[in-house]
Design an enzyme around this catalytic site. Structure first.
Site, PDB file in Angstrom:
ATOM      1  N   HIS A  87       0.849  -1.194   0.000  1.00  0.00           N
ATOM      2  CA  HIS A  87       0.000   0.000   0.000  1.00  0.00           C
ATOM      3  C   HIS A  87       0.887   1.247   0.000  1.00  0.00           C
ATOM      4  CE1 HIS A  87      -2.607   3.109   1.748  1.00  0.00           C
ATOM      5  NE2 HIS A  87      -3.607   2.414   1.239  1.00  0.00           N
ATOM      6  N   ASP A  93     -11.308   2.137  -0.813  1.00  0.00           N
ATOM      7  CA  ASP A  93     -10.359   3.010  -0.132  1.00  0.00           C
ATOM      8  C   ASP A  93     -11.046   3.862   0.941  1.00  0.00           C
ATOM      9  OD1 ASP A  93      -7.785   3.711   0.448  1.00  0.00           O
ATOM     10  OD2 ASP A  93      -7.313   4.418  -1.564  1.00  0.00           O
TER      11      ASP A  93
HETATM   12  C1  1DF Z   1      -5.095   9.180   1.608  1.00  0.00           C
HETATM   13  C2  1DF Z   1      -5.374   8.190   0.677  1.00  0.00           C
HETATM   14  C3  1DF Z   1      -4.459   8.838   2.808  1.00  0.00           C
HETATM   15  C4  1DF Z   1      -5.017   6.881   0.926  1.00  0.00           C
HETATM   16  C5  1DF Z   1      -4.119   7.524   3.072  1.00  0.00           C
HETATM   17  O1  1DF Z   1      -3.494   7.107   4.199  1.00  0.00           O
HETATM   18  C6  1DF Z   1      -4.415   6.538   2.127  1.00  0.00           C
HETATM   19  C7  1DF Z   1      -5.451  10.550   1.327  1.00  0.00           C
HETATM   20  C8  1DF Z   1      -3.094   8.045   5.160  1.00  0.00           C
HETATM   21  O2  1DF Z   1      -6.397  10.776   0.559  1.00  0.00           O
HETATM   22  O3  1DF Z   1      -4.791  11.432   1.860  1.00  0.00           O
HETATM   23  O4  1DF Z   1      -4.127   5.280   2.431  1.00  0.00           O
HETATM   24  N1  1DF Z   1      -5.230   5.935  -0.113  1.00  0.00           N
HETATM   25  O5  1DF Z   1      -4.983   4.746  -0.006  1.00  0.00           O
HETATM   26  O6  1DF Z   1      -5.559   6.372  -1.236  1.00  0.00           O
HETATM   27 MN    MN Z   2      -5.614   3.076   0.699  1.00  0.00          MN
END
Ligand code: 1DF
Ligand code: MN
Length: 352
Positions: free
Chosen positions: A187, A313
């Site tokens: 991830h 997500d």
């Molecule tokens: C965000 C997106 C933040 C994801 C995340 O973890 C995350 C974001 C702090 O939008 O800032 O895991 N993501 O997986 O897209």
């Molecule tokens: Mn994510």
């Protein structure tokens, strides 16, 4: 609040495979780490320094829902038509903590997650967190998480204190996952200090772009370092339509072969298979954050229908109408069920 929508029934269960959670104590811990300036990571301090306190509706939504593995999350899943969520400790998890603390915190998070799965076994499954900064302890925690807690794979939130896991000191993690026959979800995290500055200057360091650069780089480093020659059965899941890598599969093969032939890099030797072979045989893909039919169909066509899975997500991207839009994709019934249900069941060994 999102308005309740009527989700049309589908001839498949919808399993979302990249769904984030965070025990409230971890956010407290992040706050103390940031206030004490003890983590020398530009991305972590910038992103969590913001998310912990920012007052916008989006930030409040994220904070309020990361810590919930109960009724509010289930209600959101119901509203979107999600039957089951595969949960993983949010990024960067314990990977910013000192090794000893990270190891014990990962165990606590896994216990917390396993309790939630036990309360809602038909709605939740989970991935095991670990602290690769102590790779031997991480391998033990992965084994405990899978064999004792019933977790279905491993979550790795990209770089480990600025280091990539192609370094052989991290390989006990790969060895454990391969031996236990569980996938590693690679991830995103915020890019390493060496990568992030020009992105941060323009707000491009996060999920909009930097996450994919960081995580795609990490995946390619694993491939060219020969991780999959050493662990040929290892399976790695990439979100965000493979962090955009599949779009250039052709060029990755061409330029990898050309670079090896040119002898330019001592760090890039010959591999047993083509880069695209590893990407088709050792990687699985989710569409997390990309509820976009052309991209999903491109992956199905180039990688294979049996390796592309649905993900939302949550709570970073909660748009219930995305789910019903994907129900309408112009693909066959078998491919659609593979995308929403069958692949996730097979990959994460979820009871039917
Ligand atoms: C965000 C997106 C933040 C994801 C995340 O973890 C995350 C974001 C702090 O939008 O800032 O895991 N993501 O997986 O897209
Ligand atoms: Mn994510």
């Amino acid at each position: 609040m999102t308005e309740a929508i009527q989700v049309a029934p589908a001839p498949y269960k919808r399993i979302a495979t990249e769904e984030a959670f965070c025990p409230p104590e971890m956010l407290d811990r992040y706050r103390r780490l940031i206030e004490a300036k003890t983590v020398p990571e530009i991305g972590f301090n910038s992103m969590w320094g913001f998310y912990l306190d920012a007052d916008s509706p989006r930030c409040r939504f994220i904070r309020d829902h990361l810590g919930d593995l109960g009724e509010a999350r289930l209600a959101h899943m119901d509203q979107a038509g999600i039957d089951m969520a595969v949960l993983a400790l949010t990024s960067p998890g314990v990977q910013v903590m000192p090794a000893g603390e990270g190891t014990s915190f990962a165990a606590q998070a896994n216990d917390w997650l396993a309790d939630a799965v036990a309360r809602h076994p038909n709605r939740f499954a989970g991935l095991a967190a670990c602290a690769p900064q102590d790779a031997v302890a991480a391998a033990k925690e992965i084994e405990r998480g899978v064999n004792r807690l019933g977790l279905k794979g491993v979550i790795i939130n990209s770089h480990v204190q600025q280091q990539y896991m192609d370094d052989t000191k991290f390989w006990p993690v790969f060895e454990a996952a391969e031996a236990l026959d569980v996938p590693i979800y690679l991830h995103p995290a915020t890019p390493t200090n060496r990568l992030i500055e020009p992105m941060l200057e323009r707000g491009l360091d996060g999920a909009i772009f930097g996450f994919s650069v960081e995580t795609g780089l990490h995946a390619l480093r694993l491939i060219v370092a020969g991780v999959f020659d050493r662990f040929p059965e290892l399976q790695v899941v990439l979100g965000h339509v493979g962090e955009s890598l599949p779009f250039t599969l052709y060029r990755l093969d061409y330029m990898h072969a050309a670079s090896v032939a040119s002898g330019r890099y001592t760090a890039m030797g010959p591999l047993k298979r083509k880069v695209s072979d590893y990407m088709k045989e050792n990687f699985l893909y989710t569409n997390s954050g990309v509820a976009w039919e052309p991209a999903i169909r491109f992956l199905q066509e180039t990688i294979g229908v049996d390796r592309v899975m649905y993900a939302m997500d949550y709570p970073y991207q909660y748009k219930p109408e995305e789910v019903t839009a994907l129900d309408g994709m112009k693909i066959g019934a078998v491919a659609k069920k593979a995308f929403f249900e069958d692949n996730a069941r097979r990959v994460f060994k979820l009871a039917g």
